[in-house]
Design an enzyme around this catalytic site. Structure first.
Site, PDB file in Angstrom:
ATOM      1  CB  ILE A   1       4.728   0.371   4.338  1.00  0.00           C
ATOM      2  CG1 ILE A   1       3.271   0.168   3.900  1.00  0.00           C
ATOM      3  CG2 ILE A   1       5.475  -0.954   4.347  1.00  0.00           C
ATOM      4  CD1 ILE A   1       2.437  -0.636   4.866  1.00  0.00           C
TER       5      ILE A   1
ATOM      6  N   GLY B   1       0.824  -1.201   0.000  1.00  0.00           N
ATOM      7  CA  GLY B   1       0.000   0.000   0.000  1.00  0.00           C
ATOM      8  C   GLY B   1       0.857   1.249   0.000  1.00  0.00           C
ATOM      9  CB  CYS B   2       0.164   4.721   1.092  1.00  0.00           C
ATOM     10  SG  CYS B   2       1.021   6.308   1.248  1.00  0.00           S
ATOM     11  CG  PHE B   3       5.996   4.641  -0.608  1.00  0.00           C
ATOM     12  CD1 PHE B   3       5.514   5.906  -0.322  1.00  0.00           C
ATOM     13  CD2 PHE B   3       6.631   4.451  -1.834  1.00  0.00           C
ATOM     14  CE1 PHE B   3       5.658   6.963  -1.212  1.00  0.00           C
ATOM     15  CE2 PHE B   3       6.786   5.496  -2.744  1.00  0.00           C
ATOM     16  CZ  PHE B   3       6.298   6.754  -2.424  1.00  0.00           C
ATOM     17  CD1 TRP B   4       4.952   8.618   1.981  1.00  0.00           C
ATOM     18  CD2 TRP B   4       2.929   9.469   2.429  1.00  0.00           C
ATOM     19  NE1 TRP B   4       4.713   9.617   1.073  1.00  0.00           N
ATOM     20  CE2 TRP B   4       3.477  10.168   1.321  1.00  0.00           C
ATOM     21  CE3 TRP B   4       1.669   9.828   2.890  1.00  0.00           C
ATOM     22  CZ2 TRP B   4       2.802  11.199   0.680  1.00  0.00           C
ATOM     23  CZ3 TRP B   4       0.983  10.862   2.244  1.00  0.00           C
ATOM     24  CH2 TRP B   4       1.550  11.532   1.159  1.00  0.00           C
TER      25      TRP B   4
END
EC number: 1.8.4.11
Length: 211
Positions: free
Chosen positions: A64, A59-62
């Site tokens: 993660i 998903g959104c890498f922020w």
């Protein structure tokens, strides 16, 4: 292993904080590396003796990235784009064109302190691996769930971990996570690196719990 379905990195991080960091130890500021400094970018391709690479998309890498940054034994992290067919893509291209890339997180870790299996356990906890090409409100191929393995050992560990998850019955729907060989990892733009840390996002949330 007991699979707790946090399903998103923010939930995982908040619960980790409220539990006093019992699941994984929080790192000190001195242990955290800035992935975007010139001297540090080389580590993501050539970690050096005693260190290993892992690459995940969830998903959104922020969020993660921030989840993996909290793990004792993780030396450095960076967000980028992997699994596509377009050279040196930008964020805008990944979001608007069919580049085939996933938003990914490269993790450099010390296997003497944290095992690859532990990283896999965290990976399963911080997203929903049963939704194809989406995580929550984020929809698109760039948000797909992927484990990019760097060795035969990582491949075997990932497959075994996925099988264990499926047998646990933690999810009603089938796990759709891809387990594929690592491909070119293109570093994302500087403003995406350690995004939660730069914005003080988690600190503001944690302060609200204290009020």
């Amino acid at each position: 292993m007991i699979y707790l379905k946090y399903n998103c990195p923010l939930t995982y991080l908040i619960l980790l904080k409220l539990e006093g960091g019992k699941t994984v130890e929080e790192k000190t500021d001195a242990e955290q590396r800035n992935a975007t400094s010139e001297e540090d970018t080389e580590i993501f391709e050539n970690p050096g003796e005693g260190l290993e690479k892992a690459t995940f998309a969830a998903g959104c890498f922020w969020g993660i990235e921030e989840a993996f940054r909290q793990i004792k034994g993780v030396v450095a992290t960076a967000v980028g784009y992997s699994g596509g067919h377009f050279k040196r893509p930008t964020y805008e291209q990944v979001c608007t064109l069919d580049t085939g890339h996933a938003e990914a997180v490269r993790v450099i870790f010390d296997p003497e302190i944290v095992s690859y299996k532990t990283l896999l356990d965290v990976f399963w906890k911080i997203h929903d691996p049963t939704t194809k090409d989406r995580q929550g409100p984020d929809v698109g191929k760039q948000y797909r769930s992927v484990i990019f393995y760097h060795s035969d050992e990582q491949k075997a560990a990932a497959l075994a971990s996925k099988e264990e998850l499926e047998k646990s019955g933690a999810f009603k729907n089938p796990v759709v996570t891809e387990i594929v060989p690592v491909s070119e990892f293109y570093m994302a733009e500087d403003y995406h690196q350690q995004y939660f840390e730069k914005k003080g996002f988690l600190q503001n949330i944690f302060r609200s719990f204290k009020k």
